[in-house]
Every structure is written in structure tokens, then in C-alpha cells.
Enzyme design. Structure first.
Site, PDB file in Angstrom:
ATOM      1  N   GLU A  57       8.442 -78.060  26.236  1.00  0.00           N
ATOM      2  CA  GLU A  57       8.951 -78.701  25.020  1.00  0.00           C
ATOM      3  C   GLU A  57       8.192 -78.222  23.796  1.00  0.00           C
ATOM      4  OE1 GLU A  57       6.290 -80.425  23.655  1.00  0.00           O
ATOM      5  OE2 GLU A  57       5.357 -79.765  25.544  1.00  0.00           O
TER       6      GLU A  57
ATOM      7  N   GLU B 170       5.013 -76.269  25.474  1.00  0.00           N
ATOM      8  CA  GLU B 170       6.010 -75.177  25.505  1.00  0.00           C
ATOM      9  C   GLU B 170       6.524 -74.896  26.906  1.00  0.00           C
ATOM     10  OE1 GLU B 170       4.621 -71.466  23.957  1.00  0.00           O
ATOM     11  OE2 GLU B 170       4.132 -72.273  21.978  1.00  0.00           O
TER      12      GLU B 170
END
Lengths: 369, 369
Positions: free
Chosen positions: A184, A328
Site C-alpha cells: 500500500e 509499498e
């Protein structure tokens, strides 16, 4: 008629214990002391139990990075400005971000999803957007509202984002993806994740909040304040239903990941988690459908204090523990190489019989008797 | 004239602090919060400091597995019979062992070295040797003597084995190998490693010995007894010189690995350690030449209790912590994929400037000021 979310929750299968046992039996015949490959052996059993069959080939991986903006981001809860979410979205797709590099290393397809990134930001130093080619647009709204003032999103938006996550899982499964790693991006999203984790575990807010991408003590204090305000204003307690917690203090990318996890589990795809934010999504998914936990693999341990609360709540021990605190999906991507090695062990190692290697005396006696 | 060993010890260079600093500077410019890749960033600096230049390409890896037999193996200190060393040597070369599989996964050249394996074993169930093609023969004697009765080997044999390890390092460097992972095989060798670690750290023998490949409590007690006898009979104390410790209670493969580590460090090749046995060799190498430690990377944490003593003594924190207790270099091989990912981050990630991503406010202020 039931909703896609309800049908998906009902469709999550039990882990297949017989496949796990068969996998363990195969591993025990390999030329190595019993159990000597430690958690690689656990992982092989887990992968098989989720998929419902002994893993006999390299699993095709995808890494899904869900990104969105957060209204609470304006409250001084992040070391970075809001426009970084949008800029990083382009960086993911452009191949220059950590997760882009690690996805290539892992031989994984990288799927970047805009779950509500503020792309119309007009701050003075905004650079022109890089191409959005390769970015899946799943956005309904361009960022959440400030959770310290009221709900981050409506329940309808939350459910819609969850269902878009489910839909992506179905699509990935149809495209031949066999294991999904999740990540994310969203400036301010550790605040949202902290609120979710505090609500769902009942842990005191100050034990959940940490520096995120690099706050100092003052910034952490602001984050603690924002989380407390968010829980108070939105009347969120440990008794609040998980979907309500998600809507009132969650994030659009977190909602999407909840759906992606449920959908993947429904499709029998193992889900490799990343750090704290994906852990918060996993907690929500687990409250909606406890069986989803069996399809999950903790990829990495984050130094963010709330992550240990998540890992404990779900009973997870991560594969990678290298102090990564980037998000991420970077930790999940690294964990994919452990998954790959695990599958190679299962499919390529010789047995005692085939290699003409003597087994230990007591096991030979057991086998003979 | 000085010996090869003495010349090698003198040749081990200091880690290049300027290269480490330059590497850190490059990492700080990448699109990620400062330090957010945790130990991957430490690793990038370490690799550069050892090599004497910032790493700018994938390092060509080799995994060296050194194998030998142990006289003490007949003392009931292992769960497996002696002939397994010879059989596993063939299994390594044949591609069926865990380290064979993991070497392929890591894209590493696998170098299997016979450092003194009893290949003339005539036990009733001995199978015919698989081809020894691909096995480097570095043996002088076919196994050590029983260390509970006297020295495992003479000092001359120990030094010769160390020098053969040095010679292999030189050869690998000449062949283009740029990073060396180490592993070992030898039924009974945790006993020898335990004796070395107890002698060099001064730790009580019962805190060093563990189950190895799968001993029960009775077996561990036998191992503790064997180590105590070995140290007593050979008059080994904390004051004994490291080469004498190596000769009196060590193993042929351990001596070889000591040389390999010294030679690799002398050639500026980073050395990725495996578990307890390679850790014992690392301790000996570190006593002979303290600078060698800077070239080492702890690949994996072994559950063997003595391994934590080694890691503490050398100040190491391992890259992989998955409960592996197989040896062979299996943990070091897994760690090579972390090394690979680390180099990819360093060479492929975009900078804030190149990606058009806003840096954090305080860092921008610092840069501008």
C-alpha cells in the site's frame, strides 16, 4: 439476494489439513534431518493447505499495491506532504520504486491500484503526472475525509471499495495468478491503520502509534491525538462492527485490501502480507471471515509498534525480519523469494531413497516396524 | 619466508568506510523515507565497504560446501551414521540436496569440496558412490581422529587444510566469483564446533551444545561429555592459541573454511556465513585476523544454542531467521537472495529528483540550507 461481499465471506474455504499432512510427509522423505528446514517446511504445508493441493510448481506471483489519500494527512501526522501519494503512484508504475525493483527480482507481476489518490492536487511544486498506464483505476472518491472530524468515508463507499478488491482477486485468479502479495501507499495511512488496530484489538492508542515513515516524538504525539480524536468523534469502540470501524477511521486502500484478501482466500490464493497497514486490513478481513487467516502468510515484521499487536492477534510469525518500514509491499516482495525457495525445496529435493542416503537409525526402525 | 597463512592474514584489508558512506548517501537519495529499508541498507554499505567500491551490478555468487568426517562421530553424538557424509557429498554434486536446490534458486555456482570424507567406508548398506565429478578433492586425511582421545589432527594438517581453503578463495576470485557463501557437511561436526566455540568464548560446555541434526536429551548429554573430554584430554583452555584449538578439537572442513574466509576477505570478497559450524570457523578466523569480521555477513540464525554465542561474539545479526538447522550452506544460500535484492535496490531504484517525488520538508530544508 446477497451482496458480493456476503457471498465472498461465505465462500472462503477451510484450509485443507490433509494436503498439509501430505506435504509434511513428502518433506520428511527428503534428504535432511526431520524438520531441519524450519519455517520453510511450515510454509510449504501452509501453501498447500490454502491451495487445496500439494504445490508441485513455481507459483505465479502478483504484487498488488493499493494507494489512496487520507484526509487526516493534513493533521501533521506524516513526515511527507500529500502529493507524494500521487507521485509515488507514478513511480510504482514507472519502475523506480522499491516495490517495482523487488517485484522484478521476485518475478512478480506488479499491479498498481489507484483506490482514491488525489490526482488534482495543485500544490506549487506538483510535477506533471507520469503516465497512468499500468495503473488500475478503482477510485470512487479522491481521498477520505478527515477522520478526526467525522467518518473517513460512508459505509457505502467502504463496502464498494471492499467489493472492488474482491473483483480484482477474481480477475487475478482468472489470469493465472497463484499467489498474491499485498502492499500500500498513502500519506497519513499509519494513522488510519493505528485507529483500526486500536479499535479491533482494544490496545491503548499510545501503544499502537509509532514513527511511521519517520515522525519525531512530537509528530507521534500528534498522531496519537488524531487517532484518539478519530475514535472519539466517530464513537468507535471495541464493540464496533469491523465494517463500521473500516468506514469511520479506515482508508480507501485499506478497504480495497480487505476485499482483495477475502477474494483471494475465496479463490484459494495464498496472500502474503506486508507491514503494519496491510496488517490492519488483515485484521478487518479476519473479523469478517476468520477462515481468511489460514490463507495469509506474514511476509515481514515492521518496527512500527502496532504491527506486533497485529501479528499477535493473528498468530503470525513473519518470514522476513530486516527492519523494513517502507510499506509499498516491499517486505511482501522479499518474502516471495522465500516462498519461491520453499517451493523449490518441495519440488526439487531428492528423497533418501532416490539419493541412496542412509536415514537416521531410529526413523529407519520406525519405518521397518 | 612467511607462510601462505601468514601472508593471507596480513593481507586482509580494512573495510572501506568511505565507500560505506558513499553507499549510504546514494540510498538516502532514493524514493523512500530515510533508513526505511532497514538492514538492506546496512547490507549495501557492508558489501561496498568489503569490496572497496560501491556495488553497481549483481555480484556473481558461489556457495562452497566443505565436507569431512569426524572421529568423534562414533561416540553417539549424531543422529546419523558416518556414511551419510559420503552419501551427502554425492547428493550435493548430484543436485538433490537442499543446498543444491537453493544454489540454483540463488543463481550461485555450487562448489563441493571433499576436505577429508571417509570414502572407503565399507558398512553393509553402503551404496556405491555417485560420480565424484564436480567435487573438489582437497583431502589430506580421510577424517579426523577421535578428539576425545587426543588431537583431532596435527597442527601441520590443520595449517595445510587452512591453506587449501585460502587457495580455493584465490581461485574463485580469479574465476570471477564476487561473493562467497559457505556451508559444510560432516556427521559429528556440531561436537567439534561446540568444542571450538566453548574454547574460544569461554562459555560453559552445556550452554554451547544442542540437538544438532536431531539428538534427544540423552544424545545431547553424550555430546556435552564428548566436548568436555575433548577439551580436557587436549588441554584446551580459553588461553589456547586459535590454530591449536582448531587442530586439537576441530574438523578438517572447519579448518578449510577458516582458510576460505581469510582468503576471501584478502580478495575483498564478502563472505556469507551459514549456521553454527561455519560460525565456529568464523570465530577461529576472527581470532587469527580480526579484520576478517568486516567481510562477513551472518546469513542465518541457527536454533543451535551455541550459535547465539557466536553471533554475539562477532557482533552479528543474521539476515534470515527461519529456524533452519540443516547446515550445508542452506541458510547462506537463502541469504544470497537478500543480497541480490539489496543490490537491485541500490542499482535500480529511482532518486527523488529523477522520479519527481517530493522529499520530506525537513530534509528539503536541510538540503537548501
Amino acid at each position: 439476494m446477497t451482496s458480493l461481499l456476503e457471498r465472498t465471506i461465505a465462500s472462503v474455504p477451510r484450509a485443507d489439513a490433509a494436503v498439509a499432512a501430505e506435504t509434511a510427509r513428502l518433506l520428511d522423505a527428503k534428504t535432511k534431518p526431520l524438520g531441519s528446514l524450519g519455517r520453510l517446511e511450515w510454509l510449504a504445508c501452509r501453501l498447500g493447505a490454502t491451495r487445496g493441493e500439494v504445490v508441485d510448481h513455481v507459483l505465479a506471483p502478483a504484487i498488488v499495491v493499493a494507494a489512496a489519500d487520507h484526509g487526516v494527512g493534513s493533521r501533521g501526522v506524516s513526515a511527507y506532504p500529500r502529493e507524494v501519494t500521487r507521485q509515488m503512484l507514478a513511480n510504482f508504475a514507472g519502475g523506480g520504486a522499491a516495490v517495482s525493483v523487488l517485484a522484478r527480482e521476485a518475478g512478480a507481476r506488479l499491479v498498481v491500484v489507484d483506490c482514491g489518490v488525489d490526482r488534482d492536487d495543485a500544490s506549487p511544486d506538483a510535477t506533471s503526472d507520469a503516465t497512468s498506464a499500468g495503473i488500475v483505476d478503482a477510485a470512487i472518491v479522491r481521498g477520505t475525509d478527515d477522520l478526526t472530524l467525522g467518518p473517513a468515508m460512508t459505509r457505502e463507499v467502504a463496502v464498494a471499495m471492499v467489493e472492488r478488491g474482491i473483483a480484482l482477486a477474481t480477475e487475478l485468479a482468472r489470469d493465472g495468478v497463484e499467489i498474491v502479495a499485498v502492499g500500500e501507499m498513502g500519506i497519513g495511512n499509519t494513522t488510519s491503520a493505528s485507529a483500526i488496530v486500536a479499535a479491533l484489538t482494544g490496545a491503548p492508542v499510545e501503544t499502537v502509534c509509532g514513527p511511521g515513515t519517520g515522525l519525531d516524538a512530537e509528530g507521534i504525539a500528534r498522531k496519537v491525538g488524531a487517532v484518539r480524536d478519530g475514535l472519539d468523534v466517530n464513537r468507535v469502540t471495541v464493540a464496533t462492527q469491523p465494517l463500521e470501524v473500516l468506514a469511520r477511521v479506515g482508508g480507501l486502500e485499506i478497504a480495497f485490501l480487505v476485499g482483495l484478501m477475502l477474494g483471494a482466500a475465496g479463490e484459494r490464493l495464498p496472500v502474503v502480507l506486508d507491514g503494519f497497514i496491510t496488517g490492519a486490513a488483515a485484521l478487518v478481513a479476519a473479523r469478517l471471515s476468520p477462515r481468511v487467516v489460514d490463507a495469509m502468510i506474514a511476509g515481514t515484521r515492521s518496527p512500527e509498534p502496532g504491527h506486533d499487536l497485529v501479528l499477535s492477534a493473528l498468530g503470525f510469525q513473519p518470514l522476513v525480519d530486516l527492519g523494513l518500514r517502507l510499506g509499498e509491499g516491499s517486505g511482501a516482495a522479499l518474502a516471495l523469494s522465500v516462498v519461491r525457495a520453499c517451493v523449490a525445496i518441495l519440488t526439487e529435493m531428492a528423497t533418501f531413497d532416490a539419493a541412496g542416503v542412509s536415514d537416521r537409525e531410529d526413523r529407519r526402525a520406525l519405518t521397518a516396524g
